[in-house]
Write a protein that holds these residues in place. Sequence first.
Motif, PDB file in Angstrom:
ATOM      1  N   MET A 142       0.838  -1.164   0.000  1.00 23.66           N
ATOM      2  CA  MET A 142       0.000   0.000   0.000  1.00 23.66           C
ATOM      3  C   MET A 142       0.893   1.241   0.000  1.00 23.66           C
ATOM      4  SD  MET A 142      -2.973   0.809   2.703  1.00 23.66           S
ATOM      5  CE  MET A 142      -2.532   2.075   3.815  1.00 23.66           C
ATOM      6  N   PRO A 143       0.710   2.134  -0.950  1.00 20.18           N
ATOM      7  CA  PRO A 143       1.552   3.329  -1.025  1.00 20.18           C
ATOM      8  C   PRO A 143       1.166   4.352   0.054  1.00 20.18           C
ATOM      9  CG  PRO A 143      -0.099   3.389  -2.743  1.00 20.18           C
ATOM     10  CD  PRO A 143      -0.231   2.059  -2.071  1.00 20.18           C
ATOM     11  N   TRP A 144       2.121   5.242   0.324  1.00 21.76           N
ATOM     12  CA  TRP A 144       1.873   6.313   1.290  1.00 21.76           C
ATOM     13  C   TRP A 144       0.909   7.319   0.693  1.00 21.76           C
ATOM     14  CZ3 TRP A 144       3.547   6.906   6.208  1.00 21.76           C
ATOM     15  CH2 TRP A 144       4.527   6.035   6.652  1.00 21.76           C
ATOM     16  N   THR A 145      -0.052   7.723   1.475  1.00 19.56           N
ATOM     17  CA  THR A 145      -0.953   8.792   1.064  1.00 19.56           C
ATOM     18  C   THR A 145      -0.490  10.086   1.728  1.00 19.56           C
ATOM     19  OG1 THR A 145      -2.453   8.422   2.915  1.00 19.56           O
ATOM     20  CG2 THR A 145      -2.897   7.193   0.880  1.00 19.56           C
ATOM     21  N   LYS A 146      -1.013  11.185   1.266  1.00 18.24           N
ATOM     22  CA  LYS A 146      -0.621  12.467   1.837  1.00 18.24           C
ATOM     23  C   LYS A 146      -1.019  12.554   3.313  1.00 18.24           C
ATOM     24  CE  LYS A 146      -0.649  16.038  -0.798  1.00 18.24           C
ATOM     25  NZ  LYS A 146      -1.017  17.192  -1.628  1.00 18.24           N
ATOM     26  N   ALA A 147      -2.182  12.015   3.646  1.00 14.01           N
ATOM     27  CA  ALA A 147      -2.631  12.041   5.045  1.00 14.01           C
ATOM     28  C   ALA A 147      -1.739  11.167   5.928  1.00 14.01           C
ATOM     29  CB  ALA A 147      -4.076  11.574   5.138  1.00 14.01           C
ATOM     30  N   ALA A 148      -1.324  10.014   5.426  1.00 16.37           N
ATOM     31  CA  ALA A 148      -0.463   9.125   6.208  1.00 16.37           C
ATOM     32  C   ALA A 148       0.918   9.738   6.401  1.00 16.37           C
ATOM     33  CB  ALA A 148      -0.353   7.768   5.519  1.00 16.37           C
ATOM     34  N   ARG A 149       1.434  10.400   5.382  1.00 11.13           N
ATOM     35  CA  ARG A 149       2.735  11.058   5.521  1.00 11.13           C
ATOM     36  C   ARG A 149       2.706  12.127   6.604  1.00 11.13           C
ATOM     37  NH1 ARG A 149       6.521   9.754   1.821  1.00 11.13           N
ATOM     38  NH2 ARG A 149       5.783   8.847  -0.115  1.00 11.13           N
ATOM     39  N   LEU A 150       1.628  12.898   6.671  1.00 13.50           N
ATOM     40  CA  LEU A 150       1.506  13.931   7.709  1.00 13.50           C
ATOM     41  C   LEU A 150       1.373  13.306   9.092  1.00 13.50           C
ATOM     42  CD1 LEU A 150      -0.844  16.510   5.950  1.00 13.50           C
ATOM     43  CD2 LEU A 150       1.596  16.735   6.425  1.00 13.50           C
TER      44      LEU A 150
ATOM     45  N   TYR B  22       2.532  10.361  10.196  1.00 17.34           N
ATOM     46  CA  TYR B  22       3.738   9.669  10.661  1.00 17.34           C
ATOM     47  C   TYR B  22       5.019  10.463  10.408  1.00 17.34           C
ATOM     48  CZ  TYR B  22       0.614   5.743  11.130  1.00 17.34           C
ATOM     49  OH  TYR B  22      -0.421   4.930  11.511  1.00 17.34           O
ATOM     50  N   GLN B  23       4.892  11.749  10.205  1.00 18.95           N
ATOM     51  CA  GLN B  23       6.041  12.605   9.938  1.00 18.95           C
ATOM     52  C   GLN B  23       6.925  12.699  11.176  1.00 18.95           C
ATOM     53  OE1 GLN B  23       4.797  16.452   8.735  1.00 18.95           O
ATOM     54  NE2 GLN B  23       6.772  17.018   7.935  1.00 18.95           N
ATOM     55  N   ARG B  24       8.239  12.566  11.006  1.00 17.48           N
ATOM     56  CA  ARG B  24       9.174  12.587  12.126  1.00 17.48           C
ATOM     57  C   ARG B  24      10.006  13.863  12.171  1.00 17.48           C
ATOM     58  NH1 ARG B  24       7.371   9.068  15.331  1.00 17.48           N
ATOM     59  NH2 ARG B  24       9.310   8.916  16.433  1.00 17.48           N
ATOM     60  N   SER B  25       9.693  14.850  11.373  1.00 18.50           N
ATOM     61  CA  SER B  25      10.479  16.082  11.395  1.00 18.50           C
ATOM     62  C   SER B  25      10.189  16.850  12.687  1.00 18.50           C
ATOM     63  CB  SER B  25      10.143  16.952  10.182  1.00 18.50           C
ATOM     64  OG  SER B  25       8.796  17.351  10.231  1.00 18.50           O
ATOM     65  N   GLY B  26      11.148  17.616  13.122  1.00 22.72           N
ATOM     66  CA  GLY B  26      11.009  18.354  14.361  1.00 22.72           C
ATOM     67  C   GLY B  26      11.527  17.613  15.571  1.00 22.72           C
ATOM     68  N   LEU B  27      11.922  16.355  15.394  1.00 23.11           N
ATOM     69  CA  LEU B  27      12.489  15.571  16.483  1.00 23.11           C
ATOM     70  C   LEU B  27      14.005  15.559  16.358  1.00 23.11           C
ATOM     71  CD1 LEU B  27      10.060  12.520  16.317  1.00 23.11           C
ATOM     72  CD2 LEU B  27       9.941  14.449  17.874  1.00 23.11           C
ATOM     73  N   ARG B  28      14.713  15.353  17.470  1.00 27.14           N
ATOM     74  CA  ARG B  28      16.180  15.274  17.414  1.00 27.14           C
ATOM     75  C   ARG B  28      16.614  14.117  16.531  1.00 27.14           C
ATOM     76  NH1 ARG B  28      18.121  14.720  23.460  1.00 27.14           N
ATOM     77  NH2 ARG B  28      16.596  13.093  23.200  1.00 27.14           N
TER      78      ARG B  28
END
Length: 74
Positions: A1-9, A11-17
Amino acid sequence: MPWTKAARLQYQRSGLRYTSDLTDAEWALIAWKMPPRQRLGRPREVDLREIVQAIFYILSSGCQWRALPKEFPP
């Protein structure tokens, strides 16, 4: 199953150390399992969340305990 735009948002890991760090929502799921502070004895010097994040860092990177970055508690 490919990543959808909603799933990317979601499970996004940006902003973490590090990518192994916990978000606030993830910490809320496991925080209640941590032992509470005790009235007696020596008070805690480190935050349990930092300890869990250090364990997750080791599990995800495969590094040794001695090779942990200095941001983690001893």
